[in-house]
Design a protein around this motif. Sequence first.
Motif, PDB file in Angstrom:
ATOM      1  N   SER A   1      -0.571  -3.070 -11.384  1.00  0.00           N
ATOM      2  CA  SER A   1       0.514  -2.228 -10.902  1.00  0.00           C
ATOM      3  C   SER A   1       0.070  -1.550  -9.613  1.00  0.00           C
ATOM      4  CB  SER A   1       0.879  -1.174 -11.946  1.00  0.00           C
ATOM      5  OG  SER A   1      -0.210  -0.280 -12.137  1.00  0.00           O
ATOM      6  N   GLU A   2       1.060  -0.956  -8.916  1.00  0.00           N
ATOM      7  CA  GLU A   2       0.714  -0.290  -7.666  1.00  0.00           C
ATOM      8  C   GLU A   2      -0.270   0.851  -7.893  1.00  0.00           C
ATOM      9  OE1 GLU A   2       0.814   0.679  -3.522  1.00  0.00           O
ATOM     10  OE2 GLU A   2       1.017  -1.094  -4.780  1.00  0.00           O
ATOM     11  N   ASN A   3      -0.122   1.580  -8.960  1.00  0.00           N
ATOM     12  CA  ASN A   3      -1.034   2.685  -9.231  1.00  0.00           C
ATOM     13  C   ASN A   3      -2.445   2.169  -9.515  1.00  0.00           C
ATOM     14  OD1 ASN A   3      -1.520   5.603  -9.801  1.00  0.00           O
ATOM     15  ND2 ASN A   3      -2.012   4.794 -11.820  1.00  0.00           N
ATOM     16  N   GLN A   4      -2.540   1.039 -10.223  1.00  0.00           N
ATOM     17  CA  GLN A   4      -3.852   0.454 -10.496  1.00  0.00           C
ATOM     18  C   GLN A   4      -4.494  -0.074  -9.225  1.00  0.00           C
ATOM     19  OE1 GLN A   4      -2.712  -2.389 -13.456  1.00  0.00           O
ATOM     20  NE2 GLN A   4      -2.997  -0.962 -15.163  1.00  0.00           N
ATOM     21  N   ARG A   5      -3.660  -0.619  -8.333  1.00  0.00           N
ATOM     22  CA  ARG A   5      -4.196  -1.068  -7.042  1.00  0.00           C
ATOM     23  C   ARG A   5      -4.765   0.112  -6.253  1.00  0.00           C
ATOM     24  NH1 ARG A   5       0.880  -3.958  -6.849  1.00  0.00           N
ATOM     25  NH2 ARG A   5       0.578  -6.166  -7.282  1.00  0.00           N
ATOM     26  N   ARG A   6      -4.018   1.206  -6.265  1.00  0.00           N
ATOM     27  CA  ARG A   6      -4.474   2.376  -5.528  1.00  0.00           C
ATOM     28  C   ARG A   6      -5.802   2.903  -6.085  1.00  0.00           C
ATOM     29  NH1 ARG A   6      -1.967   4.181  -0.873  1.00  0.00           N
ATOM     30  NH2 ARG A   6      -2.194   6.353  -1.511  1.00  0.00           N
ATOM     31  N   GLU A   7      -5.908   2.940  -7.403  1.00  0.00           N
ATOM     32  CA  GLU A   7      -7.142   3.434  -8.005  1.00  0.00           C
ATOM     33  C   GLU A   7      -8.302   2.487  -7.712  1.00  0.00           C
ATOM     34  OE1 GLU A   7      -8.891   5.078 -12.263  1.00  0.00           O
ATOM     35  OE2 GLU A   7      -6.823   4.362 -12.116  1.00  0.00           O
ATOM     36  N   GLN A   8      -8.011   1.191  -7.723  1.00  0.00           N
ATOM     37  CA  GLN A   8      -9.048   0.214  -7.394  1.00  0.00           C
ATOM     38  C   GLN A   8      -9.527   0.423  -5.950  1.00  0.00           C
ATOM     39  OE1 GLN A   8      -9.423  -4.585  -7.789  1.00  0.00           O
ATOM     40  NE2 GLN A   8      -7.670  -3.828  -6.646  1.00  0.00           N
ATOM     41  N   GLU A   9      -8.602   0.604  -5.032  1.00  0.00           N
ATOM     42  CA  GLU A   9      -8.966   0.838  -3.635  1.00  0.00           C
ATOM     43  C   GLU A   9      -9.794   2.110  -3.492  1.00  0.00           C
ATOM     44  OE1 GLU A   9      -5.453   0.946  -1.324  1.00  0.00           O
ATOM     45  OE2 GLU A   9      -4.900  -1.138  -1.702  1.00  0.00           O
ATOM     46  N   PHE A  10      -9.430   3.141  -4.231  1.00  0.00           N
ATOM     47  CA  PHE A  10     -10.169   4.408  -4.145  1.00  0.00           C
ATOM     48  C   PHE A  10     -11.627   4.208  -4.520  1.00  0.00           C
ATOM     49  CE2 PHE A  10     -11.941   8.131  -6.222  1.00  0.00           C
ATOM     50  CZ  PHE A  10     -11.729   9.127  -5.277  1.00  0.00           C
ATOM     51  N   HIS A  11     -11.873   3.539  -5.640  1.00  0.00           N
ATOM     52  CA  HIS A  11     -13.249   3.356  -6.103  1.00  0.00           C
ATOM     53  C   HIS A  11     -14.036   2.443  -5.158  1.00  0.00           C
ATOM     54  CE1 HIS A  11     -12.852   5.601  -9.781  1.00  0.00           C
ATOM     55  NE2 HIS A  11     -11.759   4.935 -10.109  1.00  0.00           N
TER      56      HIS A  11
ATOM     57  N   ARG B   1       1.952   2.761   1.129  1.00  0.00           N
ATOM     58  CA  ARG B   1       2.236   1.395   1.568  1.00  0.00           C
ATOM     59  C   ARG B   1       2.438   0.455   0.398  1.00  0.00           C
ATOM     60  NH1 ARG B   1      -1.169  -2.496  -0.763  1.00  0.00           N
ATOM     61  NH2 ARG B   1      -3.021  -1.390  -1.400  1.00  0.00           N
ATOM     62  N   GLN B   2       3.193  -0.609   0.641  1.00  0.00           N
ATOM     63  CA  GLN B   2       3.332  -1.673  -0.339  1.00  0.00           C
ATOM     64  C   GLN B   2       2.212  -2.688  -0.113  1.00  0.00           C
ATOM     65  OE1 GLN B   2       5.580  -1.816  -2.829  1.00  0.00           O
ATOM     66  NE2 GLN B   2       6.193   0.243  -2.208  1.00  0.00           N
ATOM     67  N   PRO B   3       1.596  -3.212  -1.167  1.00  0.00           N
ATOM     68  CA  PRO B   3       0.476  -4.143  -0.976  1.00  0.00           C
ATOM     69  C   PRO B   3       0.936  -5.467  -0.376  1.00  0.00           C
ATOM     70  CG  PRO B   3       1.125  -4.076  -3.266  1.00  0.00           C
ATOM     71  CD  PRO B   3       1.931  -3.010  -2.575  1.00  0.00           C
TER      72      PRO B   3
ATOM     73  N   ASP C   1       4.626  -0.361   5.480  1.00  0.00           N
ATOM     74  CA  ASP C   1       5.815  -1.193   5.561  1.00  0.00           C
ATOM     75  C   ASP C   1       6.961  -0.397   6.182  1.00  0.00           C
ATOM     76  OD1 ASP C   1       4.561  -3.307   4.445  1.00  0.00           O
ATOM     77  OD2 ASP C   1       5.288  -2.952   2.409  1.00  0.00           O
ATOM     78  N   GLY C   2       7.849  -1.116   6.792  1.00  0.00           N
ATOM     79  CA  GLY C   2       9.061  -0.495   7.281  1.00  0.00           C
ATOM     80  C   GLY C   2       8.840   0.516   8.391  1.00  0.00           C
ATOM     81  N   GLY C   3       7.718   0.460   9.076  1.00  0.00           N
ATOM     82  CA  GLY C   3       7.462   1.382  10.160  1.00  0.00           C
ATOM     83  C   GLY C   3       7.148   2.794   9.727  1.00  0.00           C
ATOM     84  N   GLN C   4       6.864   3.013   8.464  1.00  0.00           N
ATOM     85  CA  GLN C   4       6.544   4.347   7.992  1.00  0.00           C
ATOM     86  C   GLN C   4       5.077   4.640   8.278  1.00  0.00           C
ATOM     87  OE1 GLN C   4       7.631   4.486   3.881  1.00  0.00           O
ATOM     88  NE2 GLN C   4       9.816   4.301   4.275  1.00  0.00           N
ATOM     89  N   LYS C   5       4.835   5.179   9.423  1.00  0.00           N
ATOM     90  CA  LYS C   5       3.451   5.382   9.842  1.00  0.00           C
ATOM     91  C   LYS C   5       2.736   6.458   9.049  1.00  0.00           C
ATOM     92  CE  LYS C   5       4.263   3.906  14.602  1.00  0.00           C
ATOM     93  NZ  LYS C   5       4.160   4.285  16.009  1.00  0.00           N
ATOM     94  N   HIS C   6       3.506   7.318   8.369  1.00  0.00           N
ATOM     95  CA  HIS C   6       2.851   8.403   7.643  1.00  0.00           C
ATOM     96  C   HIS C   6       2.280   7.947   6.323  1.00  0.00           C
ATOM     97  CE1 HIS C   6       6.978   8.212   6.149  1.00  0.00           C
ATOM     98  NE2 HIS C   6       6.586   8.816   5.055  1.00  0.00           N
ATOM     99  N   THR C   7       2.467   6.668   5.979  1.00  0.00           N
ATOM    100  CA  THR C   7       1.888   6.140   4.755  1.00  0.00           C
ATOM    101  C   THR C   7       0.477   5.656   5.038  1.00  0.00           C
ATOM    102  OG1 THR C   7       2.770   3.937   5.168  1.00  0.00           O
ATOM    103  CG2 THR C   7       4.150   5.443   3.904  1.00  0.00           C
ATOM    104  N   TRP C   8      -0.318   5.498   3.983  1.00  0.00           N
ATOM    105  CA  TRP C   8      -1.697   5.079   4.164  1.00  0.00           C
ATOM    106  C   TRP C   8      -2.211   4.423   2.890  1.00  0.00           C
ATOM    107  CZ3 TRP C   8      -4.573   7.575   0.545  1.00  0.00           C
ATOM    108  CH2 TRP C   8      -4.088   8.788   0.075  1.00  0.00           C
ATOM    109  N   SER C   9      -3.316   3.710   3.066  1.00  0.00           N
ATOM    110  CA  SER C   9      -4.000   3.065   1.956  1.00  0.00           C
ATOM    111  C   SER C   9      -5.376   3.702   1.815  1.00  0.00           C
ATOM    112  CB  SER C   9      -4.135   1.563   2.225  1.00  0.00           C
ATOM    113  OG  SER C   9      -5.128   0.996   1.392  1.00  0.00           O
TER     114      SER C   9
END
Length: 690
Positions: A333-343, A579-581, A599-607
């Motif tokens: 899921s997106e939340n699991q992806r985010r946690e994976q990226e964090f670690h 961001r969307q993966p 995505d979509g030009g939303q520059k305030h998003t981040w990974s």
Amino acid sequence: MNDPGLDEPQQEAVEDVENRIQSEDQQAEREEREYLDPSRWWFASTAIPLIAGTFGPMANAFSICALTVEWRVYIPPGKTEATGTKLRDPRWLIAVNSVSLAFALIANISLLLNMSRRLSFAVAQPITITGFYMASFLLIALVSVASSEIFRIQPMETHALSQAFYYGILAAAIYFIIACLLSFTAYGAFKGHYAKEFRLTASQRTLMLQTIAFMVYLLLGAVVYSKTEGWDYLDAVFFTNFTLLTIGFGGQWVPVTHTARSFTIPFAIGGLVTVGLVIGSIRTLILEHGKQKMAARFMEVRRQKALASIDNETRTMLIGWLRKIEFSEKGLSENQRREQEFHVMRRLQTLSERKRRYTALAISATAALLLWFIGALIFMYSEEPQGWSYFVSLYYAYISLLTIGYGDFVVESNAGKAFFVFWSQLAVPTLTILISNMGDTVIKGFKDFTIWLGSITVLPDEEGLAKTLKLGWERIKTGRIGHQKAGYRNGSSGTSEQRTQDRLAAYVENEELGRAEEAGEHGDFLERDIRFYHYVLVKEVRELMKDIENSPPKEYDYHEWQYYLRLIGQDEHDPSHHRQPRAHANRDDGEAPDIGAADGGQKHTWSWLGIRSPLMGNQSEPQWLLQRLTGTLESEMRRMSSSDERVRKAQPPISMSELTKKRRSGESSDETKTLNKQVGHTKRRGEKDV
């Protein structure tokens, strides 16, 4: 037709949100530029002015030494060049020497005014560079003439050049190097790589003043000793130098008059203070900028290599030499992806910081060794009349570097004394940097090992010997080469939600929430939640201000980051806030996968693995969060003063109603009983709509 009475507040709310997003984007872009600023331009804009500000006054002092004493020495039978008779210099030599010193002083004054922002960069830089070049060229011309047979008196065996001649060589070399470095700084500024000003902190700007104070203190002290002890002035400079640096050779170089001894008591104390200020400023320079820029460079290089190494077939990522970890976005899921990226990012951060520490140690150790070996080589040639071997020179240089100063070997030649003054002062920043880097690596390792050894022998931890050994083994395993998991856990969102609720519930019992509870008693649950949210923001700002004081800076785990990001409106569980993966990590064009792209030009998003990740940048984690939380609090205050009721009544990201709902669902038995007592009085409010 649109109703102006409704459109105006609505447009006001929209503009407020857009301005906030735009401000965040501009701030993120500014931080990104500062973080990725190439080290060579940081060296040009910051390090070079500091080098010029430190060594410029030193060169001025050497020029004064070259001017105040004659350049030629007559050696009577049975005497040495150190005890010979000075011969009067020709007037043209004194005149050219004086003009050279004047150019150098003007250059240094211009540099000082520029650093203190009393003179513009465009005006000061040409004056400074030209002044140093002219001072250097004039001294080079004098040295060239003084080295020829035109100036030197024959026979050569009965005549020599004094310390003043060698001080002139040192001053000319330093002026020329500084002028060349500042030319590089001016080039970068006029090319637009950085602003046309010195971006120095207050402590860095005072480094030049502290260096000037040290050199003036040394030269004035030499005047006193030359008068009270009857020494040659440059011999007194040699004595005051190794006295202020606490080397103390002894032997013939000790004060014998009561006047000189009485003067030494306050003079030595003042010297220690002055040297300590210079060392402190140098250390601040390394800690504030050198370490920061090196860490940023290492982190960015490792991050880019890690993203480029993602292999979707083996589901691995290479984070270091022979260090692979499991990494895949498939089936998560997106939340699991985010946690994976964090670690993963936390692992990259740890490895980059380790490399930065040992690289800095290697560079500073190399500089110290070169200072030792090259200094010993020069001492060997300068003290050839004493019959020094290279081993004796190494021994003498080592004893001097560590400020031991037995006095069994002391330089006696004019060249050796002049070079020793410069070499020993150069050793101050070199050894300061080395010791600072050793404190982050070798010394810290010994300290940790000592504590660990004590915990398993005579000073066991409270948790016992078995727990200590197990913890030590776990630390060893974390550094093992091989395939390792990234550290994320599937299904951890429930635990993080529970931690968030527990943390928020801890604020419910505080008396300062009376106004929020009063609003709830009147059935205005939204007003209660808004006041509760504002109260939590203020409390967390206070906690973060405490965390900023920690040394080393505090690092938060993923669940804590989830909590803080939710407070600033960037819920990790809500994909719209980040961001969307990408569907495929590997790209056909061979470039690194842009995981951090929005995505979509939303520059305030981040990974978490992007350049705008909170784990990147020059700010510590508490600083990053404090800046965002205070910004959110300011935005909330503006929202509450909005004329549009719909804007004022927007639902906050956290609520007391949510706490009550979680407890009613029976997610945590023990904590539910405790927290239900805390919010028990809210049950009678009739929250049937929750």
